[in-house]
Motif scaffolding. Structure first.
Motif, short mmCIF file in Angstrom:
data_model
loop_
_atom_site.label_atom_id
_atom_site.label_comp_id
_atom_site.label_asym_id
_atom_site.label_seq_id
_atom_site.Cartn_x
_atom_site.Cartn_y
_atom_site.Cartn_z
N VAL A 92 0.85 -1.18 0.00
CA VAL A 92 0.00 0.00 0.00
C VAL A 92 0.89 1.23 0.00
O VAL A 92 1.99 1.22 0.58
CB VAL A 92 -0.94 0.00 1.23
CG1 VAL A 92 -0.15 0.10 2.52
CG2 VAL A 92 -1.96 1.12 1.13
N SER A 93 0.44 2.29 -0.65
CA SER A 93 1.25 3.50 -0.71
C SER A 93 1.27 4.20 0.64
O SER A 93 0.33 4.08 1.44
CB SER A 93 0.69 4.45 -1.78
OG SER A 93 -0.59 4.89 -1.42
N GLY A 94 2.32 4.95 0.89
CA GLY A 94 2.44 5.66 2.15
C GLY A 94 1.36 6.70 2.34
O GLY A 94 0.96 6.99 3.46
N SER A 95 0.88 7.29 1.26
CA SER A 95 -0.17 8.30 1.36
C SER A 95 -1.56 7.70 1.41
O SER A 95 -2.53 8.40 1.70
CB SER A 95 -0.08 9.25 0.16
OG SER A 95 -0.31 8.54 -1.05
N GLU A 116 7.03 8.75 -3.44
CA GLU A 116 6.07 7.85 -2.81
C GLU A 116 6.72 6.48 -2.56
O GLU A 116 7.63 6.07 -3.29
CB GLU A 116 4.85 7.70 -3.70
CG GLU A 116 3.73 6.86 -3.11
CD GLU A 116 3.10 7.53 -1.91
OE1 GLU A 116 3.59 7.25 -0.79
OE2 GLU A 116 2.16 8.31 -2.08
N THR A 117 6.29 5.81 -1.52
CA THR A 117 6.80 4.47 -1.21
C THR A 117 5.66 3.48 -1.13
O THR A 117 4.52 3.86 -0.81
CB THR A 117 7.56 4.47 0.14
OG1 THR A 117 6.67 4.92 1.17
CG2 THR A 117 8.77 5.38 0.08
N ALA A 137 -11.93 -5.66 10.85
CA ALA A 137 -10.69 -5.86 10.11
C ALA A 137 -9.49 -5.44 10.95
O ALA A 137 -9.60 -4.59 11.85
CB ALA A 137 -10.70 -5.07 8.81
N VAL A 138 -8.36 -6.03 10.66
CA VAL A 138 -7.10 -5.67 11.27
C VAL A 138 -6.05 -5.60 10.17
O VAL A 138 -6.07 -6.39 9.22
CB VAL A 138 -6.68 -6.69 12.36
CG1 VAL A 138 -6.55 -8.09 11.79
CG2 VAL A 138 -5.37 -6.27 13.03
N ALA A 139 -5.18 -4.64 10.28
CA ALA A 139 -4.11 -4.45 9.28
C ALA A 139 -2.77 -4.35 9.97
O ALA A 139 -2.64 -3.80 11.07
CB ALA A 139 -4.38 -3.21 8.44
N PHE A 140 -1.77 -4.88 9.30
CA PHE A 140 -0.39 -4.85 9.80
C PHE A 140 0.50 -4.38 8.66
O PHE A 140 0.54 -5.00 7.58
CB PHE A 140 0.02 -6.24 10.28
CG PHE A 140 1.38 -6.28 10.94
CD1 PHE A 140 1.69 -5.44 11.99
CD2 PHE A 140 2.35 -7.19 10.53
CE1 PHE A 140 2.93 -5.49 12.62
CE2 PHE A 140 3.58 -7.25 11.14
CZ PHE A 140 3.87 -6.40 12.18
N ILE A 141 1.21 -3.25 8.84
CA ILE A 141 1.97 -2.59 7.77
C ILE A 141 3.42 -2.48 8.19
O ILE A 141 3.74 -2.18 9.35
CB ILE A 141 1.42 -1.19 7.48
CG1 ILE A 141 -0.10 -1.21 7.31
CG2 ILE A 141 2.08 -0.58 6.25
CD1 ILE A 141 -0.73 0.16 7.31
N SER A 142 4.32 -2.69 7.24
CA SER A 142 5.76 -2.52 7.46
C SER A 142 6.26 -1.44 6.51
O SER A 142 6.11 -1.56 5.30
CB SER A 142 6.50 -3.84 7.22
OG SER A 142 7.90 -3.65 7.40
N TYR A 143 6.88 -0.40 7.06
CA TYR A 143 7.34 0.74 6.27
C TYR A 143 8.83 0.57 5.95
O TYR A 143 9.66 0.42 6.85
CB TYR A 143 7.11 2.04 7.03
CG TYR A 143 5.68 2.26 7.43
CD1 TYR A 143 4.73 2.64 6.50
CD2 TYR A 143 5.27 2.03 8.74
CE1 TYR A 143 3.40 2.82 6.86
CE2 TYR A 143 3.94 2.20 9.12
CZ TYR A 143 3.02 2.60 8.17
OH TYR A 143 1.72 2.78 8.53
#
Length: 526
Positions: free
Chosen positions: A50-53, A63-64, A110-116
């Motif tokens: 998913v994009s950082g924004s 953008e990352t 829902a639950v989300a887990f993100i790694s930047y």
């Protein structure tokens, strides 16, 4: 305890439900990693990212695309689904099902887990204030975020378990901190509240946290423990060197019979080493004032570089002298050395230190020592010239040794006696220490022999002043004769002073008694 909100632009709802994308005409020639080009105009993150924004389509060049895993629960928690495990880029989170639905059975949860991938470069370890200033703390994991939604509390009934993969493997770790990002009026900082360390090994760290937020692992490097024996050797050796350098410098200044270009080189080397060693003993630990510590570090940088530069000039003069042994013509050597020695001896180190101080002045002085920082390769402003100098001097030494061997082999056997050969070999070996070639032992302090090399390096280099005094003063016949002359003059002046004192006590008209003529004899009474 309530956790903080996510950093700006990293909102869970945007990540999970998407966002409205403005229609902008652009080109997607350079999409970020883990992204693809759409219609030759926009970029979009690949599946699982998913994009950082939070925008599905984007054109922003910086953008990352961050890894994300989501779980949607449409019914109540069952026994088989008590805990959910989410994994992204070797980081994982275990969360209880009841904390996801939070008693809400109306609609999906829902639950989300993100790694930047790059957020840690922005909110790094400098935002962590709960540590000693002397500890070197760094971020050793990717920043991850966990959220449940929509509009659910971030406080949990049971702690979540977070497992982080280390970005660097380091064996000298002193402390490990499990932290979360806490927003403040000033912006935000890393905090340990509600997060606890469970387990750590070389590759992973496991933490428990009682709330959801953005998380990371901070680590503090242990400072190298000082060996008390090495410390004693350093202080004793440098103190002895200071005494020997002071006597040697006075000898070079006062002994007229030996004053020449070579003696000038010895004198300048002795002065630089004396000042450097003295400042090292007095100021290396003066870390209370950062400004004073930086000044001391800069002065030590200059003095030791100047000492090594004079060692280089010593090696050059020794080589030129040995090369001209066959013609016995020293006038050209003396003229060359007189022209270059002071501009090179003091000018070159000044240029190196000036460039270092102008480029990175904040790297002078560390938390533990008033010396150069290891960060950003700043220490090579000292090690680079030193390596070059002792390498060149080692070449000079080998060439001089080869020239002297050829010269001795051509002499009459009666002239080259065993005693002279031994003395010459000893002086030549001592030149290794004087020319700084033994500093290469500092680069050999690795592996199982590291401690042995550390002791050899400390003993030999702390006694460099002693070797200068030994070779250039004690083993010089001219200096020996001068020392004998000074000693006789001191004894003579002392004897004259005692005789004058004795005569002044007796007076001009007094006559010596029998006891005065024969001291210790008792007069008989008849």
């Amino acid at each position: 305890m309530q956790g903080s909100s996510l950093p700006p632009g990293l909102c869970f709802l945007l990540c999970f439900f998407g966002a409205v994308t403005p229609k902008i005409k652009a080109s997607c020639a350079n999409c970020p990693p883990n992204a693809s080009c759409v219609n030759n105009s926009h970029c979009t993150c690949n599946s699982g990212y998913v994009s950082g924004s939070g925008q599905k389509l984007f054109t922003f060049p910086l953008e990352t695309c961050n890894a994300i895993e989501t779980r949607v629960i449409t019914d109540n928690c069952s026994e088989e689904r008590q805990t959910f495990n989410l994994n992204v880029q070797m980081n994982s989170m275990d969360i209880h099902c009841n904390d996801v639905i939070q008693g809400d059975t109306q609609g999906p949860s829902a639950v989300a887990f993100i790694s930047y991938s790059s957020l840690g470069n922005i909110i790094n370890a400098t935002f962590f204030e709960e540590t000693d200033e002397k500890e070197r703390v760094f971020l050793n994991s990717q920043v991850v975020s966990a959220a449940i939604g929509p509009k659910r509390n971030v406080s949990l009934s049971k702690s979540v378990t977070l497992t982080f993969q280390h970005m660097k493997t380091n064996h000298s770790i002193k402390k490990v901190f499990c932290v979360y990002w806490e927003t403040t009026k000033q912006g935000g900082l890393w905090s340990r509240d509600g997060c606890f360390l469970i387990h750590v090994n070389k590759s992973h760290t496991m933490c428990n946290c009682s709330h959801l937020s953005s998380f990371a692992v901070l680590m503090a490097l242990t400072s190298q423990e000082e060996d008390p024996v090495l410390t004693i050797i350093t202080y004793v050796g440098l103190s002895l060197s200071l005494l020997c350098l002071l006597v040697a410098a006075l000898t070079f200044l006062l002994c007229k019979a030996i004053q020449n270009t070579s003696t000038s080189l010895h004198l300048q080397l002795s002065i630089c080493l004396f000042l450097a060693h003295l400042l090292f003993l007095v100021g290396i630990d003066q870390t209370e004032s950062k400004v004073l510590c930086a000044i001391i570090a800069g002065a030590l940088h200059y003095l030791y570089l100047a000492a090594f530069t004079w060692m280089l000039l010593e090696g050059l003069h020794l080589f030129l002298t040995a090369r001209n042994l066959t013609v016995v013509n020293y006038s050209s050597i003396n003229r060359l050395m007189k022209w270059i020695m002071f501009p090179v001896g003091y000018g070159v180190p000044a240029v190196i230190v000036a460039i270092s101080a102008a480029s990175r002045p904040h790297l002078y002085g560390t938390a533990n020592r008033c010396w150069l920082h290891l960060d950003q390769g700043f220490i090579w402003g000292f090690l680079g010239p030193v390596c070059a100098i002792f390498s060149v001097n080692l070449v000079f030494f080998i060439l001089v040794f080869w020239i002297l061997k050829r010269k001795l082999s051509s002499l009459n056997s009666e002239v080259s006696t065993i005693q002279n050969t031994r003395m010459l070999a000893f002086k030549a070996t001592a030149q290794l220490f004087i020319l700084g070639c033994t500093w290469c032992l500092g680069f050999l302090q690795v592996g199982p022999a590291a401690q042995v090399m550390a002791y050899l390096f400390t003993i030999i280099n702390s006694l460099q002043g002693f070797f200068i005094f030994l070779v250039y003063c004690l083993l010089s016949q001219q200096v020996q004769k001068q020392y004998q002359k000074w000693f006789r003059e001191i004894v003579k002046s002392k004897s004259e002073s005692e005789a004058y004192t004795l005569s002044s006590k007796m007076g001009p008209d007094s006559k010596p008694s029998e006891g005065d003529v024969f001291p210790g004899q008792v007069k008989r009474k008849y």
